[in-house]
Design an enzyme around this catalytic site. Structure first.
Site, PDB file in Angstrom:
ATOM      1  N   ASP A  13      58.293   7.660  59.915  1.00  0.00           N
ATOM      2  CA  ASP A  13      59.580   8.261  60.407  1.00  0.00           C
ATOM      3  C   ASP A  13      59.677   8.160  61.947  1.00  0.00           C
ATOM      4  OD1 ASP A  13      61.618   9.348  61.258  1.00  0.00           O
ATOM      5  OD2 ASP A  13      61.171  11.816  60.039  1.00  0.00           O
ATOM      6  N   TYR A 230      54.353  22.206  60.265  1.00  0.00           N
ATOM      7  CA  TYR A 230      54.762  21.312  59.801  1.00  0.00           C
ATOM      8  C   TYR A 230      55.582  20.287  61.054  1.00  0.00           C
ATOM      9  CZ  TYR A 230      59.123  19.474  57.699  1.00  0.00           C
ATOM     10  OH  TYR A 230      60.469  18.885  56.504  1.00  0.00           O
ATOM     11  N   LYS A 233      58.064  15.996  56.745  1.00  0.00           N
ATOM     12  CA  LYS A 233      57.106  15.307  55.141  1.00  0.00           C
ATOM     13  C   LYS A 233      56.820  13.773  55.320  1.00  0.00           C
ATOM     14  CE  LYS A 233      56.308  17.873  52.622  1.00  0.00           C
ATOM     15  NZ  LYS A 233      54.757  18.595  52.967  1.00  0.00           N
TER      16      LYS A 233
HETATM   17  C1  F6R Z   1      62.759  16.449  57.556  1.00  0.00           C
HETATM   18  C2  F6R Z   1      63.310  17.501  56.566  1.00  0.00           C
HETATM   19  C3  F6R Z   1      64.769  18.010  56.823  1.00  0.00           C
HETATM   20  C4  F6R Z   1      64.744  18.696  57.868  1.00  0.00           C
HETATM   21  C5  F6R Z   1      65.420  19.560  58.294  1.00  0.00           C
HETATM   22  C6  F6R Z   1      65.262  20.782  59.489  1.00  0.00           C
HETATM   23  O1  F6R Z   1      61.505  16.023  56.532  1.00  0.00           O
HETATM   24  O2  F6R Z   1      63.008  17.319  55.028  1.00  0.00           O
HETATM   25  O3  F6R Z   1      65.243  18.260  55.683  1.00  0.00           O
HETATM   26  O4  F6R Z   1      63.304  20.001  57.592  1.00  0.00           O
HETATM   27  O5  F6R Z   1      66.437  18.760  58.565  1.00  0.00           O
HETATM   28  O6  F6R Z   1      64.843  19.194  60.318  1.00  0.00           O
HETATM   29  P1  F6R Z   1      64.282  20.384  61.703  1.00  0.00           P
HETATM   30  O7  F6R Z   1      64.245  21.677  61.980  1.00  0.00           O
HETATM   31  O8  F6R Z   1      63.699  19.318  62.783  1.00  0.00           O
HETATM   32  O9  F6R Z   1      66.458  21.477  62.239  1.00  0.00           O
HETATM   33 MG    MG Z   2      62.346  12.921  59.224  1.00  0.00          MG
HETATM   34 MG    MG Z   3      61.064  10.887  55.915  1.00  0.00          MG
END
Ligand code: F6R
Ligand code: MG
Ligand code: MG
Length: 368
Positions: A13, A230, A233
């Site tokens: 990603d 983190y 994913k």
């Molecule tokens: C990415 C994912 C999303 C992000 C969420 C918050 O793999 O699962 O659910 O974790 O959109 O993203 P941030 O912290 O970048 O705003």
């Molecule tokens: Mg992503």
């Molecule tokens: Mg992804």
């Protein structure tokens, strides 16, 4: 005629469109240009670009074997080129899975996920490349066990003499970095003790007992274990060979008719049902999900990808999708409570430790 060929899926990603739901066509175009050039240069036999959610998979065949530096370097450089495009268009989290400043001989440990296998191409070689978003490598444990060990899923284990000796599973312990071979049906119960804990024990490879032929390979990289925090994913991929002494395509796909629960949804911190969907529906939205899986079916022909067929583009999977939505409605009601939210051990890789630290001094001894 059998020919040695390597199938490699290397995925990352490197920027989401919009948020974490899809990949902008400019990034895919960059990948396509580079893959076409690599094929023209003879580095690759063939390629296909796979997509699920915000992840791009470089699905490749070549003659260089698994873990080949030129192939890994090509993938790394491609993700860097895609990152340039992601930055230009201010895509979300541009370059997020490239955890290293530079390439160091293999992409393993640097962020991208890798599933590879060397095969002797059979006279007819049906394969399925599964790609998932909003989940982690252990998500493949349940379907792989069903495909290769459960006769209620795969009657071939009872009916096909090439399958009745069973299959051996290479299980990796991601915490202690060690591996174990377990052979079914002998180790049928023991293996479940391990792979029933998918955050730690993951199936890396499956081999057919009668001749040790490789049948499946998965990406087992966990970003949080690499980075110690983190960082999005893992969103794993896997390659499964099918038919003629292996599970039939229908037996390979059957486990996904049950929307089993996986970890990795919303902020990598929630459990949710895995939704099998067509390519056109592989763009998570609700609560950044629910987690998705797509299935690219190919016939290999001297290393060329004939296909893909979009294998979950079938009304026979409508019921699984409907059930997924029903489970989603229910589990979302739990909000921030376990088991919708992951357990504390898994939350270690989120901001949970910071929160604990903040309140550390306010704790007082309690009487129980
Ligand atoms: C990415 C994912 C999303 C992000 C969420 C918050 O793999 O699962 O659910 O974790 O959109 O993203 P941030 O912290 O970048 O705003
Ligand atoms: Mg992503
Ligand atoms: Mg992804």
């Amino acid at each position: 005629m059998s020919e040695k060929i390597t199938i490699s899926i290397i995925k990352a990603d490197v920027g989401g469109f919009v948020g974490h739901g899809d990949v902008h066509p400019a990034l895919t175009e960059k990948a396509r240009e580079r893959l076409a050039q690599a094929k023209a240069d003879g580095l690759l036999v063939d390629y296909h670009i796979g997509k699920v959610g915000d992840d791009t998979s470089l699905i490749m065949t070549h003659n260089k074997g698994v873990d080949a530096e030129p192939i890994h370097k090509f993938a790394w450089d491609t993700f860097e080129a895609m990152t340039e495009a992601a930055k230009k268009y201010k895509q979300y989290g541009a370059g997020q899975d490239l955890l290293s400043e530079a390439f160091t001989g293999t992409v393993r440990g640097l962020g991208p996920g890798v599933a590879e296998m060397d095969i002797d191409e059979r006279p007819s070689e049906p394969i399925v490349c599964f790609l998932a978003d909003k989940t982690e490598p252990g998500a493949w444990n349940y379907p792989l066990f069903k495909m290769f060990a459960d006769p209620f899923n795969t009657p071939g284990l009872v009916i096909d003499p090439k399958m009745t000796d069973g299959f051996t599973f290479e299980v990796h312990d991601l915490i202690k970095k060690r591996k174990l071979l377990l052979s079914c049906p002998n180790d049928y119960y023991a293996i479940l003790m391990f792979i029933g804990a998918p955050s730690r024990f993951v199936i890396k490879h499956v081999f057919r007992n009668v001749d040790n032929m490789i049948c499946a390979s998965t990406s087992t990289q966990r970003l949080s274990l690499i980075a110690g925090r983190y960082v999005g994913k893992d969103d794993p991929v896997m390659i499964v060979r099918a038919q003629s002494g292996l599970p039939a395509i229908g037996e390979v796909l059957e486990p996904f008719a049950t929307p089993y629960l996986v970890a990795g949804w919303m902020r990598g911190s929630h459990h949710g049902p895995l939704m099998p969907c067509s390519f056109s529906e592989a763009h998570p939205t609700r609560f950044d999900g629910p987690p998705r899986v797509v299935a690219y079916g190919f016939q290999l022909a001297d290393g060329m990808f004939i296909g893909p067929r979009d294998l979950f583009d079938d009304p026979a999977y409508d019921e699984a999708r409907r059930k997924c939505n029903e489970i989603t409605n229910y589990i979302r009601l739990m909000g921030p409570f376990e088991p919708h939210r992951l357990g504390l051990e898994e939350m270690e890789y989120t901001t949970m430790p910071q929160l604990m630290e903040k309140f550390e001094d306010m704790f007082e001894p309690s009487e129980d």
